[in-house]
Design a protein around this motif. Structure first.
Motif, mmCIF file in Angstrom:
data_model
loop_
_atom_site.group_PDB
_atom_site.id
_atom_site.type_symbol
_atom_site.label_atom_id
_atom_site.label_comp_id
_atom_site.label_asym_id
_atom_site.label_seq_id
_atom_site.Cartn_x
_atom_site.Cartn_y
_atom_site.Cartn_z
ATOM 1 N N GLN A 104 0.820 -1.212 0.000
ATOM 2 C CA GLN A 104 0.000 0.000 0.000
ATOM 3 C C GLN A 104 0.852 1.259 0.000
ATOM 4 O OE1 GLN A 104 -2.976 0.377 3.156
ATOM 5 N NE2 GLN A 104 -2.639 2.588 3.186
ATOM 6 N N VAL A 105 1.714 1.399 0.999
ATOM 7 C CA VAL A 105 2.413 2.678 1.174
ATOM 8 C C VAL A 105 3.501 2.906 0.132
ATOM 9 C CG1 VAL A 105 1.917 2.707 3.643
ATOM 10 C CG2 VAL A 105 4.095 1.785 2.849
ATOM 11 N N PHE A 106 4.059 1.816 -0.448
ATOM 12 C CA PHE A 106 5.101 1.976 -1.458
ATOM 13 C C PHE A 106 4.559 1.757 -2.873
ATOM 14 C CE2 PHE A 106 7.752 0.377 2.248
ATOM 15 C CZ PHE A 106 8.137 1.651 2.631
ATOM 16 N N ALA A 107 3.229 1.746 -3.007
ATOM 17 C CA ALA A 107 2.572 1.639 -4.323
ATOM 18 C C ALA A 107 3.118 0.462 -5.124
ATOM 19 C CB ALA A 107 2.729 2.941 -5.105
ATOM 20 N N ASN A 108 3.230 -0.702 -4.444
ATOM 21 C CA ASN A 108 3.679 -1.944 -5.081
ATOM 22 C C ASN A 108 5.124 -1.881 -5.594
ATOM 23 O OD1 ASN A 108 1.252 -3.553 -4.813
ATOM 24 N ND2 ASN A 108 0.335 -2.206 -6.338
ATOM 25 N N ASP A 109 5.912 -0.967 -5.042
ATOM 26 C CA ASP A 109 7.334 -0.898 -5.390
ATOM 27 C C ASP A 109 8.080 -1.929 -4.538
ATOM 28 O OD1 ASP A 109 10.001 -0.344 -5.788
ATOM 29 O OD2 ASP A 109 9.785 1.832 -5.624
ATOM 30 N N SER A 110 8.463 -3.042 -5.158
ATOM 31 C CA SER A 110 9.071 -4.163 -4.425
ATOM 32 C C SER A 110 10.485 -3.866 -3.951
ATOM 33 C CB SER A 110 9.081 -5.424 -5.297
ATOM 34 O OG SER A 110 9.822 -5.206 -6.482
ATOM 35 N N THR A 111 11.066 -2.752 -4.361
ATOM 36 C CA THR A 111 12.423 -2.410 -3.926
ATOM 37 C C THR A 111 12.428 -1.723 -2.559
ATOM 38 O OG1 THR A 111 12.429 -0.221 -4.997
ATOM 39 C CG2 THR A 111 13.112 -2.114 -6.330
ATOM 40 N N LYS A 112 11.247 -1.389 -2.052
ATOM 41 C CA LYS A 112 11.163 -0.702 -0.766
ATOM 42 C C LYS A 112 10.452 -1.586 0.253
ATOM 43 C CE LYS A 112 11.040 3.946 -2.774
ATOM 44 N NZ LYS A 112 10.301 5.236 -2.839
ATOM 45 N N GLU A 113 10.877 -1.474 1.499
ATOM 46 C CA GLU A 113 10.245 -2.269 2.541
ATOM 47 C C GLU A 113 10.358 -1.579 3.901
ATOM 48 O OE1 GLU A 113 13.952 -5.241 3.684
ATOM 49 O OE2 GLU A 113 12.350 -5.995 2.402
ATOM 50 N N LEU A 114 9.507 -1.995 4.819
ATOM 51 C CA LEU A 114 9.565 -1.498 6.186
ATOM 52 C C LEU A 114 10.762 -2.128 6.900
ATOM 53 C CD1 LEU A 114 5.784 -1.904 7.078
ATOM 54 C CD2 LEU A 114 6.960 0.246 6.645
ATOM 55 N N SER A 115 11.191 -1.503 7.989
ATOM 56 C CA SER A 115 12.297 -2.044 8.786
ATOM 57 C C SER A 115 11.759 -3.118 9.725
ATOM 58 C CB SER A 115 12.972 -0.936 9.588
ATOM 59 O OG SER A 115 13.830 -1.495 10.569
ATOM 60 N N ARG A 116 12.120 -4.374 9.468
ATOM 61 C CA ARG A 116 11.691 -5.465 10.361
ATOM 62 C C ARG A 116 12.288 -5.293 11.764
ATOM 63 N NH1 ARG A 116 9.204 -5.730 5.924
ATOM 64 N NH2 ARG A 116 8.248 -7.682 5.227
ATOM 65 N N LYS A 117 13.505 -4.785 11.814
ATOM 66 C CA LYS A 117 14.159 -4.607 13.119
ATOM 67 C C LYS A 117 13.399 -3.596 13.977
ATOM 68 C CE LYS A 117 18.860 -5.871 11.709
ATOM 69 N NZ LYS A 117 20.279 -5.412 11.591
#
Length: 297
Positions: A104-117
């Motif tokens: 949702q927040v990255f508009a399906n941009d698979s190169t971006k992700e939330l910080s799991r840590k």
């Protein structure tokens, strides 16, 4: 949770491999042994379906079954049960929540992700009752405040990334509205909805609490039809005014029964920056409806 664990347990017995010495073999020494095997074999399809839902790579089925076995053998060992439940919850959080938020927040941009840590750091602090690492006005934020700030940040990131990705579509929609508004036969409601009267009606005008019967066809500015009442029984649709998008509702509450209008709804009064992809409506879509108000229920 117990239902899943039971299914996984019996499937582990049913799907064991001769070359996998870590798994017990079937031994039919009693009626209970036979019953246990039968239940396992009968449940195996459900477990394979669960593996697909959990996105378990079939190349690692032995590892999956080892995890099932370890969970089964934990029995009443509360420490082990807690650990395995934590793994299950972590996987569910990642697959069902975090990945969905990222799309949702990255508009399906698979190169971006939330910080799991950082996600885990916040989760651990909250579960253990520790103060948050985010401090505002000298006080650590509360769980309620974290939720509020997260929702606001998600909304902001979603808008920024969607506009970055669909900026041309947004401009095309807004340019279409600006050009149409200059035409002499086009009228404008206070909400910003544009309309053209194709046929004057003489009946009552519905209130926003009314239920109406309409004929309609909806299309995009490229003339693609995304919806039509012709697909419904009798060629009409019946619905409460309050349950449609804001721009459609605004038009309906100005239309006398018997009217036929062509309504043009700006993206912000339709499905917004996210659109409705499953319905064939891209982000930032201006929508055009040809609508006949048949009656008020």
């Amino acid at each position: 949770m117990k239902k899943f664990m039971m299914a996984a347990t019996v499937a582990a017995t049913a799907l064991l491999s001769a070359c996998n010495n870590s798994m017990p073999g079937a031994q039919m020494k009693s009626t209970v042994d036979t019953l246990s095997y039968e239940i396992g074999f009968a449940s195996s399809e459900n477990v394979k379906g669960t593996m697909m839902q959990m996105q378990v790579d079939s190349a690692y089925i032995d590892e999956f079954l080892k995890g099932v076995k370890d969970g089964v053998m934990a029995d009443d060992d509360k420490k082990k049960v807690a650990y395995y439940m934590g793994i299950l919850m972590g996987m569910q959080s990642n697959q069902q929540m975090l990945q969905g938020i990222e799309r949702q927040v990255f508009a399906n941009d698979s190169t971006k992700e939330l910080s799991r840590k950082n996600y885990l750091a916040g989760l651990v602090a909250g579960v253990k009752g520790e103060p948050a690492a985010i401090v505002i006005d000298g006080k650590p934020i509360t769980v309620e405040e974290a939720y509020k700030y997260a929702m606001a940040a998600m909304d902001s990131l979603t808008k920024v990334n969607l506009e970055r990705q669909y900026g041309q579509e947004k401009k095309a929609s807004e340019d279409y509205i600006a050009k149409l508004a200059k035409q002499k036969d086009i009228k404008k409601l206070d909400s910003g909805v544009l309309y053209k009267v194709l046929k004057e009606g003489t009946g009552s005008i519905p209130a926003d609490t009314a239920t109406v019967v309409v004929k309609y066809e909806g299309r995009l500015i490229n003339d693609t039809v995304f919806d039509t009442s012709a697909n419904q029984e009798g060629g009409v649709a019946t619905f409460p005014v309050k349950r449609v998008i804001p721009g459609f509702a605004a038009a309906l509450t100005h239309m006398p029964v018997g009217s036929e209008w062509e309504i043009t709804i700006p993206w912000n009064l339709a499905y917004g920056e996210q659109g409705q992809p499953q319905g064939g409506i891209p982000p930032f879509s201006t929508l055009i409806f040809k609508v006949t108000l048949v009656e008020i229920k």
